[in-house]
Write an enzyme that holds these catalytic residues in place. Structure first.
Site, PDB file in Angstrom:
ATOM      1  N   CYS A   1     -13.975 -79.218 -42.202  1.00 23.24           N
ATOM      2  CA  CYS A   1     -15.115 -78.283 -42.168  1.00 23.24           C
ATOM      3  C   CYS A   1     -16.415 -79.091 -42.155  1.00 23.24           C
ATOM      4  CB  CYS A   1     -15.128 -77.389 -43.407  1.00 23.24           C
ATOM      5  SG  CYS A   1     -13.609 -76.457 -43.698  1.00 23.24           S
TER       6      CYS A   1
ATOM      7  N   CYS B   1     -12.289 -70.681 -37.622  1.00 20.74           N
ATOM      8  CA  CYS B   1     -12.611 -72.121 -37.599  1.00 20.74           C
ATOM      9  C   CYS B   1     -11.334 -72.954 -37.637  1.00 20.74           C
ATOM     10  CB  CYS B   1     -13.481 -72.493 -38.795  1.00 20.74           C
ATOM     11  SG  CYS B   1     -15.220 -72.136 -38.558  1.00 20.74           S
TER      12      CYS B   1
ATOM     13  N   HIS C   1     -20.042 -78.961 -40.093  1.00 14.25           N
ATOM     14  CA  HIS C   1     -21.131 -78.274 -40.796  1.00 14.25           C
ATOM     15  C   HIS C   1     -21.901 -79.137 -41.779  1.00 14.25           C
ATOM     16  CE1 HIS C   1     -20.086 -74.618 -38.757  1.00 14.25           C
ATOM     17  NE2 HIS C   1     -18.817 -74.794 -39.088  1.00 14.25           N
TER      18      HIS C   1
ATOM     19  N   ARG D   1     -13.822 -65.622 -40.703  1.00 19.62           N
ATOM     20  CA  ARG D   1     -14.546 -66.753 -40.097  1.00 19.62           C
ATOM     21  C   ARG D   1     -13.795 -68.068 -40.387  1.00 19.62           C
ATOM     22  NH1 ARG D   1     -17.228 -68.446 -35.881  1.00 19.62           N
ATOM     23  NH2 ARG D   1     -15.296 -69.558 -36.047  1.00 19.62           N
TER      24      ARG D   1
END
Lengths: 274, 116
Positions: free
Chosen positions: A188, A235, A192, A231
């Protein structure tokens, strides 16, 4: 001497690995403030629109007629509907369920696990003899949207109580967040944190700070409301790993970590996203 | 001349037949044997792929298409397309093994990415 040095290193590593949540949060926030010095911290609740001016202009146009309003209205109606036993959702939450979104997810000491708002809503239903909603159901997302709406402007305040199980859940979420997975070998954080603000195809990657503040969101490309876990699901699938179920222990712990990182920011859900 | 023609034709046909029937039979037998061997080895490969996928799934790190590769391998094996089935099963096994390797590597590696 050599052994002593190794032992010291091991202790140092173990302390580093178990940095406390507040230290993590401060470092997380500081990273983004340094990375995007022109973006005020309060802006991060707007996700990508905090750092992408052109997308922000489009989003502001969308916000003139918010596409999530129907969900809020639907959620309000459902919230006020009593169960067969005469009780209602308001009986399951502090303050009658109004303005409480900022305290979720929370670690439930009795259950020994992270309870998200969606899980709490379903537990409320089951405690009152109702069947739980599927986690992707419109009704559950609408309820979540309404409760987020009533909490707008409240400050996210997720707690990690002094309990080894709570810290373990937090650490598990943190490990999930920073671990590479899937055929594309992405964490992740690769998108991000490390690559926040970079292009991915025709879009910019958002910063993780503030990510959970605006869910559930109406996604224009899908034409429907989606939850935060939906979400996550997307992802994980995008990095070509098999997604886990919404509200799985892993996703709840991930939400716990991620929301803790956004402590101090405002709830501004539900939101609208491309 | 008129009398000898059928004989010549018959002899030619027999020779030609002898020459072509035997190798064809042989080829068919070989193909059958190869097919049997492949059916067994494909089944074993699919089993190995399934075991690797299961191990990754138990660790909750299965890759996206591993399951569907195994399904495709089964389908191709069912149609007798053993080479294709074998390639799919091998790819699925490799994915399962790589997912487990990734998990083991990440047991420590993730900490290097933590924002501090």
């Amino acid at each position: 001497m050599h052994r002593l040095a190794l032992a010291c290193l091991a202790v140092a590593l173990s302390v580093t690995a178990r940095a406390d949540p507040e230290q993590d949060r401060e470092a997380f926030r500081a990273y983004f403030l340094q990375r995007f010095p022109d973006v005020p911290v309060a802006e991060y609740v707007n996700g990508i629109y905090a750092i992408d001016d052109k997308a922000r202009a489009q989003w502001q146009e969308i916000e003139a007629f918010p596409p999530y309003e129907f969900a809020v209205e639907q959620g309000e109606a459902l919230f006020g509907q009593p169960f067969a036993n005469g009780r209602g959702y308001a009986d399951c939450f502090e303050n009658g369920g109004i303005g409480v979104r900022q305290h979720f997810p929370r670690f439930d000491l009795e259950r020994g696990e992270v309870v998200t708002l969606e899980l709490a809503l379903n537990l409320c239903r089951m405690d009152n003899g109702e069947s739980p909603y599927p986690y992707e159901s419109d009704d559950l997302i609408a309820l979540s949207a309404y409760m987020a709406w009533t909490s707008r402007g409240e400050t996210i305040d997720v707690k990690v109580p002094d309990d080894p199980r709570a810290l373990a859940a937090y650490e598990d979420g943190k490990r999930f967040y920073y671990s590479k997975r899937g055929q594309l070998n992405f964490a992740c954080s690769d998108c991000h944190v490390t690559s926040a603000g970079s292009w991915v195809r025709a879009d910019h990657l958002s910063a993780s700070l503030g990510h959970p503040s605006h869910f559930p969101v109406y996604r224009s490309k899908l034409g429907e409301m989606i939850s935060l876990h939906s979400r996550f699901y997307g992802c994980i699938r995008d990095v070509r790993a098999r997604p886990l179920d919404e509200q799985s222990e892993e996703y709840r712990n991930l939400e716990y970590f991620l929301t803790y990182m956004s402590n101090g920011l405002e709830v501004n859900g539900p939101g609208a996203r491309k | 001349m008129m009398v000898r023609t059928p004989w010549l034709v018959a002899v030619s046909l027999i020779l030609a037949g002898h020459a072509s029937v035997l190798p064809a039979q042989e080829t068919s037998n070989q193909a059958e044997a190869a097919a049997q061997l492949s059916a067994e080895s494909v089944a074993k490969s699919i089993g190995r792929a399934e075991a690797a996928r299961y191990q990754a799934a138990e660790l909750r790190v299965e890759w996206l298409e591993t399951g569907s590769l195994i399904e495709q391998a089964r389908k191709e094996a069912g149609l007798g397309h053993y080479e294709k089935a074998m390639a799919l099963a091998d790819k699925a096994r490799q994915q399962g093994e790589l997912a487990v390797e990734q998990y083991e590597r990440e047991a420590e590696a993730w900490q290097q990415r933590v924002v501090r």
